[in-house]
Enzyme design. Structure first.
Site, PDB file in Angstrom:
ATOM      1  CE  LYS A   7      -2.587   0.267   1.867  1.00  0.00           C
ATOM      2  NZ  LYS A   7      -3.176   0.962   0.582  1.00  0.00           N
TER       3      LYS A   7
ATOM      4  CG  ASP B 202      -5.025  -0.327  -2.391  1.00  0.00           C
ATOM      5  OD1 ASP B 202      -6.034   0.148  -1.923  1.00  0.00           O
ATOM      6  OD2 ASP B 202      -4.104  -0.537  -1.654  1.00  0.00           O
TER       7      ASP B 202
END
Ligand code: NDP
Length: 264
Positions: free
Chosen positions: A64, A100
């Site tokens: 990420k 997220d």
């Protein structure tokens, strides 16, 4: 023309993202397909994305932060978090987003009046959630087993602790973002610390999904209202799907269709 999407990660075979996104595409007659890419070298993310002519992608552990660097432009909360989990191809330019944290906030909608949250763990997920809670004016505390990863949080959250220096407050919500319990039966902190926390809390959430972790079992024993990571997974997926299909369908419609993949 049919659009192509993928999830990048290592490992990636366990990921539920293909089934979640393909369910939405199929049920809404959206001409697209979603696959998975086992990427062994994060520095190849951008080249792989472009050579596959992808329209978009999701990124999971451990890439990420690499994804943040691979993009031409970062939009929204990903700028604050420094972490990207969704990439959109806009005319050959890679645009990075983070869904997220918002996905998690949506997933805990039924947890009311949260003023103080304790996040256990200090990795990528903890960073995104802690910064999001601070943005929402929630007092945010971070507890981690080791000091090193806490450095990032020092001037960004209300207070940080290692196990040794832990001070218990009346936290409304406690969130496990560690990988303790993922492939073992470990608690994320010593049992006496968790007892202290659970006695004074109302809600518990775990980022881990697909099993009842020792953390959630213990929280249930203290009568906390609990949630595993499936709703977080669904929340981030719905927001990513909205970006993939370029807002052709509203969020409720996407949510309804994607949720169906969770019974499979
Ligand atoms: P990271 O590797 O970035 O961070 C892991 C953290 O866990 C570190 O702070 C580490 O502590 C701590 N930790 C690891 N093992 C233990 C242990 N046995 N006891 C106590 N602490 C431990 O991971 P991520 O933040 O990327 O992911 C964390 C979890 O969240 C994973 O289980 C992942 O599957 C899940 N996740 C779920 C999502 C969802 O949609 N539901 C989305 C993203 C992640 P230290 O600093 O001391 O090493």
């Amino acid at each position: 023309m049919k659009k192509l999407f993928a999830i990048f990660g290592d490992p990636v075979s366990h990921s539920r993202s293909p089934i979640m996104h393909n369910m939405v595409f199929r049920n809404l007659n959206y001409d697209a397909c979603y696959t998975r890419v086992h990427l062994k070298d994060g520095s190849k993310l951008r080249d792989t994305f472009l050579s596959m002519k992808l329209d978009g992608a999701n990124i999971t552990v451990p890439y990420k932060e690499e994804a943040f660097r691979a993009c031409d432009e970062i939009r929204g909360f990903a700028n604050t978090a420094g972490v990207v989990n969704t990439i959109i191809n806009e005319n050959g330019r890679l645009i990075g987003y983070n869904t997220d944290a918002d996905g998690f906030i949506v997933s805990i909608d039924e947890f009311k009046d949260i003023e103080k949250v304790l996040i256990i763990g200090a990795g990528g997920t903890a960073k995104a959630l802690a910064l999001k809670f601070m943005e929402e004016d929630v007092k945010t505390y971070v507890l981690n087993r080791s000091e090193g990863n806490l450095a990032f949080f020092k001037d960004k959250v209300t207070e940080t602790f290692t196990w040794n220096g832990f001070k218990s407050y009346k936290f409304n919500l406690v969130v496990n973002t560690t990988s303790a319990g993922l492939s073992d039966e470990c608690l994320p902190a010593p049992i006496d610390i968790l007892e202290d926390i659970f006695k004074n809390s109302s809600y518990a959430a775990d980022a881990i999904y697909g099993k009842t972790t020792p953390f959630i079992k213990m929280a249930q024993n203290y009568n906390l209202l609990c949630k595993d990571g499936s709703d977080m997974l669904l929340g981030q997926g719905v927001l990513a799907s909205q970006l993939f299909i370029d807002k052709v369908f509203d969020i409720k419609t996407i949510y309804k269709e994607m949720k169906k993949s969770f019974v499979l």
